[in-house]
Write a protein that holds these residues in place. Structure first.
Motif, PDB file in Angstrom:
ATOM      1  N   GLN A 210       0.831  -1.207   0.000  1.00  0.00           N
ATOM      2  CA  GLN A 210       0.000   0.000   0.000  1.00  0.00           C
ATOM      3  C   GLN A 210       0.863   1.253   0.000  1.00  0.00           C
ATOM      4  OE1 GLN A 210      -2.183  -1.005   3.555  1.00  0.00           O
ATOM      5  NE2 GLN A 210      -4.013  -1.617   2.399  1.00  0.00           N
ATOM      6  N   GLY A 211       1.898   1.241   0.829  1.00  0.00           N
ATOM      7  CA  GLY A 211       2.796   2.389   0.863  1.00  0.00           C
ATOM      8  C   GLY A 211       3.478   2.621  -0.469  1.00  0.00           C
ATOM      9  N   LEU A 212       3.858   1.531  -1.130  1.00  0.00           N
ATOM     10  CA  LEU A 212       4.514   1.629  -2.430  1.00  0.00           C
ATOM     11  C   LEU A 212       3.628   2.345  -3.441  1.00  0.00           C
ATOM     12  CD1 LEU A 212       6.930   0.638  -4.283  1.00  0.00           C
ATOM     13  CD2 LEU A 212       5.461  -1.299  -4.852  1.00  0.00           C
ATOM     14  N   PHE A 213       2.360   1.929  -3.516  1.00  0.00           N
ATOM     15  CA  PHE A 213       1.469   2.507  -4.523  1.00  0.00           C
ATOM     16  C   PHE A 213       0.987   3.901  -4.135  1.00  0.00           C
ATOM     17  CE2 PHE A 213       1.185  -1.956  -5.843  1.00  0.00           C
ATOM     18  CZ  PHE A 213       1.324  -1.805  -7.222  1.00  0.00           C
ATOM     19  N   ILE A 214       0.815   4.163  -2.849  1.00  0.00           N
ATOM     20  CA  ILE A 214       0.446   5.513  -2.437  1.00  0.00           C
ATOM     21  C   ILE A 214       1.520   6.502  -2.866  1.00  0.00           C
ATOM     22  CG2 ILE A 214       0.143   7.047  -0.453  1.00  0.00           C
ATOM     23  CD1 ILE A 214      -1.303   4.770   0.966  1.00  0.00           C
ATOM     24  N   GLU A 215       2.767   6.180  -2.549  1.00  0.00           N
ATOM     25  CA  GLU A 215       3.865   7.075  -2.905  1.00  0.00           C
ATOM     26  C   GLU A 215       4.027   7.180  -4.418  1.00  0.00           C
ATOM     27  OE1 GLU A 215       6.108   9.059  -1.247  1.00  0.00           O
ATOM     28  OE2 GLU A 215       4.848   8.804   0.516  1.00  0.00           O
TER      29      GLU A 215
ATOM     30  N   PHE B 243       0.193  20.332  -1.389  1.00  0.00           N
ATOM     31  CA  PHE B 243      -0.678  20.456  -0.225  1.00  0.00           C
ATOM     32  C   PHE B 243      -1.770  19.391  -0.239  1.00  0.00           C
ATOM     33  CE2 PHE B 243      -4.673  22.481   1.374  1.00  0.00           C
ATOM     34  CZ  PHE B 243      -4.379  22.399   2.733  1.00  0.00           C
ATOM     35  N   VAL B 244      -2.421  19.225  -1.369  1.00  0.00           N
ATOM     36  CA  VAL B 244      -3.489  18.227  -1.490  1.00  0.00           C
ATOM     37  C   VAL B 244      -2.940  16.810  -1.326  1.00  0.00           C
ATOM     38  CG1 VAL B 244      -5.169  17.224  -3.086  1.00  0.00           C
ATOM     39  CG2 VAL B 244      -4.936  19.705  -2.922  1.00  0.00           C
ATOM     40  N   LEU B 245      -1.786  16.540  -1.938  1.00  0.00           N
ATOM     41  CA  LEU B 245      -1.189  15.209  -1.842  1.00  0.00           C
ATOM     42  C   LEU B 245      -0.809  14.873  -0.407  1.00  0.00           C
ATOM     43  CD1 LEU B 245       1.111  15.305  -4.996  1.00  0.00           C
ATOM     44  CD2 LEU B 245      -1.182  14.334  -4.805  1.00  0.00           C
ATOM     45  N   GLU B 246      -0.277  15.858   0.314  1.00  0.00           N
ATOM     46  CA  GLU B 246       0.103  15.627   1.708  1.00  0.00           C
ATOM     47  C   GLU B 246      -1.119  15.364   2.581  1.00  0.00           C
ATOM     48  OE1 GLU B 246       3.088  15.312   3.019  1.00  0.00           O
ATOM     49  OE2 GLU B 246       4.193  15.742   1.191  1.00  0.00           O
ATOM     50  N   LEU B 247      -2.217  16.042   2.304  1.00  0.00           N
ATOM     51  CA  LEU B 247      -3.436  15.799   3.078  1.00  0.00           C
ATOM     52  C   LEU B 247      -3.832  14.335   3.042  1.00  0.00           C
ATOM     53  CD1 LEU B 247      -5.726  18.847   2.129  1.00  0.00           C
ATOM     54  CD2 LEU B 247      -4.720  18.349   4.376  1.00  0.00           C
ATOM     55  N   PHE B 248      -3.594  13.701   1.910  1.00  0.00           N
ATOM     56  CA  PHE B 248      -3.923  12.291   1.765  1.00  0.00           C
ATOM     57  C   PHE B 248      -2.855  11.381   2.363  1.00  0.00           C
ATOM     58  CE2 PHE B 248      -3.273   8.698  -1.435  1.00  0.00           C
ATOM     59  CZ  PHE B 248      -4.014   7.787  -0.697  1.00  0.00           C
ATOM     60  N   ALA B 249      -1.584  11.656   2.067  1.00  0.00           N
ATOM     61  CA  ALA B 249      -0.541  10.666   2.294  1.00  0.00           C
ATOM     62  C   ALA B 249       0.145  10.732   3.642  1.00  0.00           C
ATOM     63  CB  ALA B 249       0.518  10.769   1.189  1.00  0.00           C
ATOM     64  N   VAL B 250       0.134  11.875   4.315  1.00  0.00           N
ATOM     65  CA  VAL B 250       0.880  12.005   5.569  1.00  0.00           C
ATOM     66  C   VAL B 250       0.475  10.945   6.575  1.00  0.00           C
ATOM     67  CG1 VAL B 250       1.195  13.464   7.604  1.00  0.00           C
ATOM     68  CG2 VAL B 250       1.442  14.444   5.340  1.00  0.00           C
TER      69      VAL B 250
ATOM     70  N   TRP C 109      13.516   1.438   1.149  1.00  0.00           N
ATOM     71  CA  TRP C 109      13.565   1.271  -0.303  1.00  0.00           C
ATOM     72  C   TRP C 109      12.273   1.737  -0.973  1.00  0.00           C
ATOM     73  CZ3 TRP C 109       9.751  -1.836  -2.269  1.00  0.00           C
ATOM     74  CH2 TRP C 109       9.133  -2.729  -1.375  1.00  0.00           C
ATOM     75  N   ILE C 110      11.160   1.721  -0.227  1.00  0.00           N
ATOM     76  CA  ILE C 110       9.885   2.183  -0.784  1.00  0.00           C
ATOM     77  C   ILE C 110      10.006   3.635  -1.233  1.00  0.00           C
ATOM     78  CG2 ILE C 110       7.497   2.785  -0.180  1.00  0.00           C
ATOM     79  CD1 ILE C 110       7.388   0.320   1.553  1.00  0.00           C
ATOM     80  N   TYR C 111      10.686   4.435  -0.440  1.00  0.00           N
ATOM     81  CA  TYR C 111      10.787   5.866  -0.724  1.00  0.00           C
ATOM     82  C   TYR C 111      11.814   6.177  -1.805  1.00  0.00           C
ATOM     83  CZ  TYR C 111       8.029   6.072   3.499  1.00  0.00           C
ATOM     84  OH  TYR C 111       7.026   5.890   4.434  1.00  0.00           O
TER      85      TYR C 111
END
Length: 305
Positions: free
Chosen positions: A153-158, A192-199, A225-227
Motif C-alpha cells: 500500500q505504501g509503495l502505490f500511495i507514494e 498540499f493536497v497530496l500531503e493531506l492524503f498521504a501524511v 527502499w519504498i521511498y
C-alpha cells in the motif's frame, strides 16, 4: 522542449549547469528547512516521541487532524514560496524524481540531471541537519508507514502521489501556456493536497531526497527502499502519460482554454461581440425600450452554449 545548445559551447552549458546546481542546493535547503520545520513544530506541539518512528501524531482526534493539516500546509506553502523565488533561476525542481521526469522528457540534459540531483540530496541532508541543530530535542521528521499501512500500500500511495506532482510540473512548467508564470502556485497547492492524503499513511515523502535527508540523521527503516522505488515509478508513470498526451496532440482536443480573446467565445450567430455592443449603443438613443432590447440581445449572443 529540448535543451538548446548554448552559444558558448559545451563549457557554456556546464557553467549554467553548475549555476543551476548551487541554485537547486540553496532552494532545496530552504524548501525543506521550512517544510520539515512545520513537521517538527507540529510533532513537538503534540508531544511526539522523538524517535525514528517519524510523523506519527499523538493527542486527541481533533488535535491530530489539525496536525495533519498543519504539516500539509507547511509543505504546500513552503514549496510555493521558495519555488516562486527560484523559478526563473533553476526551474524550482527541488526533487530528484521531478528531475528524472524532466530528463526523460528532454527538458534538461544528463549532465544537469546528475548535478541537480546531487544538489537536492545534499540539500536535504543540510536542511535536516540545520533543523536538528535549531530545535530542541530529537529530530522527528522522518517518513514512516503508519496506521497499519503495509509495504504494498505504501509503495502505490507514494507512486501515485509522486506521479501527480510530476505531472503538475510537466503540464504547468514544461508545457508552456499563459499559466506557466504562475506554475509555482500550482506546485504548492498540488503538494498540499497530496500531503493531506498521504501524511497519515506514508509520511507523504513524494520526493526521494526528502526521505533521504532526515533518514541520514534519524536512521533508515528496513523498508526505506519504498521511498526510493515508489517516487521513481511515479516519475515513469507521469512521463508515460505526458508522452501519450503529446502523441494525441492534446492541445487540439479542447483548443483555446488559455485564450483571453473574446473572439474565442461561443456565440449563437457570427456577429462579433463588438458589433453587438455598437448596436446596443445606437439603441440607447431610442430610450428605455431600446436599452432593454440591447441588453437582451447582448445576453443572448454572449451566452455559452
Amino acid at each position: 522542449m529540448v535543451f538548446k545548445h548554448h552559444p558558448d559551447g559545451m563549457f557554456g552549458n556546464i557553467r549554467n549547469d553548475l549555476h543551476a546546481m548551487y541554485g537547486e542546493f540553496v532552494g532545496t535547503v530552504l524548501f525543506l528547512l521550512f517544510a520539515l520545520g512545520g513537521v517538527q513544530a507540529t510533532v513537538t506541539n503534540l508531544s511526539i516521541n522523538n524517535d525514528s518512528d517519524g510523523t506519527t501524531l499523538q493527542g486527541s482526534d481533533a488535535a491530530r487532524l489539525m496536525g495533519l493539516f498543519y504539516i500539509s500546509a507547511s509543505f504546500g506553502f513552503s514549496l510555493f514560496a521558495i519555488a516562486a523565488i527560484f523559478y526563473r533561476f533553476t526551474g524550482s525542481i527541488f526533487n530528484p524524481n521531478v528531475s528524472f521526469a524532466l530528463l526523460l522528457c528532454g527538458v534538461i540534459t544528463p549532465v544537469r540531471f546528475v548535478l541537480v540531483c546531487i544538489a537536492q540530496f545534499v540539500g536535504s541532508i543540510a536542511a535536516s541537519a540545520i533543523l536538528h541543530g535549531l530545535t530542541p530535542g530529537g529530530l522527528s521528521v522522518n517518513v514512516a508507514l503508519g496506521f497499519g499501512t503495509n509495504k504494498a500500500q505504501g509503495l502505490f500511495i507514494e507512486m501515485f502521489i509522486t506521479s501527480a506532482l510530476v505531472l503538475t510540473v510537466l503540464m504547468l512548467a514544461a508545457e508552456k501556456s499563459r499559466f506557466t508564470p504562475f506554475a509555482p502556485l500550482g506546485f504548492g497547492f498540488t503538494l498540499f493536497v497530496l500531503e493531506l492524503f498521504a501524511v497519515e499513511y506514508t509520511g507523504g515523502a513524494v520526493n526521494t531526497a526528502r526521505a533521504f535527508g532526515p533518514a541520514c540523521i534519524q536512521g533508515f527503516a528496513s523498508y526505506h527502499w519504498i521511498y526510493c522505488t515508489s517516487p521513481t515509478l511515479g516519475s515513469l508513470l507521469a512521463t508515460a502519460f505526458w508522452y501519450i498526451l503529446k502523441h494525441i496532440k492534446y492541445w487540439e482536443i479542447n483548443p483555446g482554454q488559455d485564450s483571453v480573446d473574446y473572439k474565442d467565445n461561443v456565440h449563437h450567430n457570427d456577429a462579433p461581440l463588438s458589433d453587438l455592443v455598437g448596436r446596443g449603443r445606437d439603441r440607447n438613443s431610442t430610450g428605455a425600450d431600446g436599452a432593454r432590447d440591447s441588453q437582451q440581445n447582448l445576453n443572448r449572443n454572449s451566452s455559452i452554449v
